[in-house]
Write a protein that holds these residues in place. Structure first.
Motif: not given
Length: 540
Positions: A139-143
């Motif tokens: 989902m490319q969620v930050e970190n």
């Protein structure tokens, strides 16, 4: 792409789709006195924990006990769940979700943005050991990637509760299909206080607190799951079905018998029986495209047989399997032969030219397979022996027997290994197999849901085929303006390296009681919700 158009107006589109929520009973319809729906499960549900479950059948249960940010309607369009809508920053990296203020847990407590923060952090937390932790990374969620690798604390995940009803999510690259990914069970919220009170027992009936349209009232492992209407659900007033019952029956033929006896409202049609049943029960036998692909996964890792490290052996085995025989003579339910991984009905997907599929007929494939095996040092005088593992099912057994006969023609003796579902999946996760029956059902309607699985960072790449070129293609696809050419590259590489043997693309082939209304027929995901169903009265 169509998804980009949808994304640009997502808040408006979702608002318009709100009427698709809950059962929509037409005027003049007489409802049955008893509002129940009983459906079939092949295998026991391994986990009722949204962040732990990996099975499609488990997802069908969890979708009724919990609710995520968005749901799907019968055509696959997003509709409001806990989130009413969202806004997106100009750079495409920050989503702000507006949560409804009438969402409640089944114990009466309000559902808040912090519940999502807790649950998403729990999914990414290495301590949870979720096979779906990688989904947060996809989902490319930050970190997310750094947290999953243990390099950053979970508090740095790019998800934040602005207030009780505002959830902010930061991603690291624009992802047009991000909202579609939010219907997946791993993103559903759970209540922290219940998990902390009951520990591993929090998912048991009587302990489990959900925010979905139904409560878990009974779970006898391997026998039945019973769910009853949740009166605290925000749309309980429009939920018609009172009781959902799932019966676990390992024998598909027995399940069909019980359907015909009136004990089930929906059952999968066993292989080969669709033509007969369609003729006898034209209003009950249904076949629709279904976003799943059936393969044999090959173990090319350190624990796998040395022979499978030879690409020529893998290619030969793939060439030898006659998919037309499997689809047309064994299954006979509208399935399609598969020479690639991604399902043919995925939105915007076009598979590349694949030489063994498009430039050879089956006799030519067999000849090419024999030559490849001979080059690799195998043949009739020096056969290769491998274990072909599958989970309990008459259909899987029939396919495995047919495949073993096809492989024998090129000097491969496939010894059949049959295990119950849990043991089968445990063995695959531990790389304790040579080749194994596997199926993947897309988590959302976009090709990356298949292609990401074969990356080295996937939580489901049980065959341990790791390829730097493939990883780069899939990572580049995340930032490409149009990822479709890269998806073609990925499929072409899979067809060349052959870490999996595609067998067929699914159709959903079911007997459905005509008294049950509201099941989707135009959604390739076949995502259903008990709250959308109703039972009509029938003449005795």
């Amino acid at each position: 792409m169509k998804m980009r158009t949808f994304l640009a107006s997502s808040a408006i589109a979702i608002g318009l789709a709100a009427s698709a929520q809950a059962a929509s009973v037409p005027d003049g319809v007489t409802l049955a006195d008893e509002q129940t729906y009983t459906f079939w499960l092949l295998d026991a549900i391994k986990s009722m924990d949204p962040q732990i479950n990996t099975d499609v059948e488990g997802s069908d249960i969890l979708r009724n006990l919990f609710e995520g940010l968005y749901n799907e309607d019968g055509d696959g369009n997003l509709t409001p769940g806990v989130a009413l809508d969202h806004t997106l920053s100009d750079d495409g990296l920050t989503y702000t979700f507006n949560l409804r203020d009438d969402a409640k847990w089944s114990n009466g407590e309000p559902v808040t943005a912090q519940d999502f923060v807790y649950s998403w952090r729990r999914l990414a937390d290495p301590a949870t050991a979720s096979e779906y932790a990688w989904y947060m990374e996809l989902m490319q969620v930050e970190n997310a990637a750094e947290i999953i690798a243990g390099e950053k604390p979970i508090e740095e995940l790019g998800v934040k509760a602005i207030d009780d009803h505002t959830l902010e999510v930061k991603i690291i690259t624009p992802l047009p299909y991000f909202p579609q990914m939010l219907v997946h069970g791993s993103t559903f919220p759970i209540l922290q206080s219940v998990v902390e009170e009951y520990g591993d027992n929090w998912t048991q009936a009587g302990n489990l607190v959900g925010n979905g349209a139904y409560n878990l009232t009974e779970h006898q492992l391997g026998e039945r799951v019973v769910m009853t209407k949740n009166d605290t659900y925000w749309d309980a007033e429009n939920t018609v079905i009172d009781t959902l019952t799932a019966l676990t029956i390992n024998d598909n033929n027995q399940a069909l018998t019980r359907y015909l006896a009136g004990e089930l409202d929906r059952v999968q049609i066993p292989a080969g029986q669709y033509p007969r049943l369609k003729e006898e029960y034209p209003d009950q036998a249904i076949s629709t495209p279904y976003n799943c692909s059936y393969i044999y996964m090959l173990n090319v890792g350190d624990k796998g047989p040395e022979a499978l490290n030879d690409k020529r052996v893998r290619q030969a085995m793939a060439y030898a399997i006659d998919r037309d025989v499997i689809v047309d003579r064994i299954l006979q339910g509208g399935q399609k032969p598969a020479y690639n991984w991604t399902h043919w009905a995925i939105a915007d997907f076009e598979r590349p030219q694949i030489p063994y599929a498009d430039e050879m007929d089956q006799p030519q494939r067999i000849e090419a397979a024999k030559k490849l095996m001979e080059e690799a040092g195998y043949g009739a005088d020096n056969p290769l022996t491998l274990r072909l593992q599958y989970n309990t099912s008459d259909d899987h057994k029939k396919i495995a027997i047919a495949a073993s006969q096809m492989l024998k023609a090129i000097g491969v003796n496939a010894e059949l290994d049959n295990y119950e579902w849990k043991i089968h999946t445990d063995r695959m996760q531990n790389q304790d197999f040579d080749m194994a029956r596997y199926a993947w059902c897309g988590d959302y309607n976009e090709a990356s849901t298949y292609l990401d699985l074969m990356t080295s960072y996937s939580g489901h790449n049980n065959g341990e085929w790791f390829n730097d070129q493939y990883d780069k293609i899939m990572k580049d696809s995340k930032t490409a303006e149009d990822p479709q050419p890269l998806y073609k590259e990925a499929e072409a590489l899979l067809a060349e390296e052959m870490p999996i043997i595609p067998i067929y693309h699914y159709a959903k082939v079911d007997m459905i009681n005509p008294a049950i209304k509201g099941l989707p027929q135009n959604n390739v995901q076949n995502t259903w919700y008990g709250k959308d169903l109703y039972r009509v009265a029938t003449e005795e």
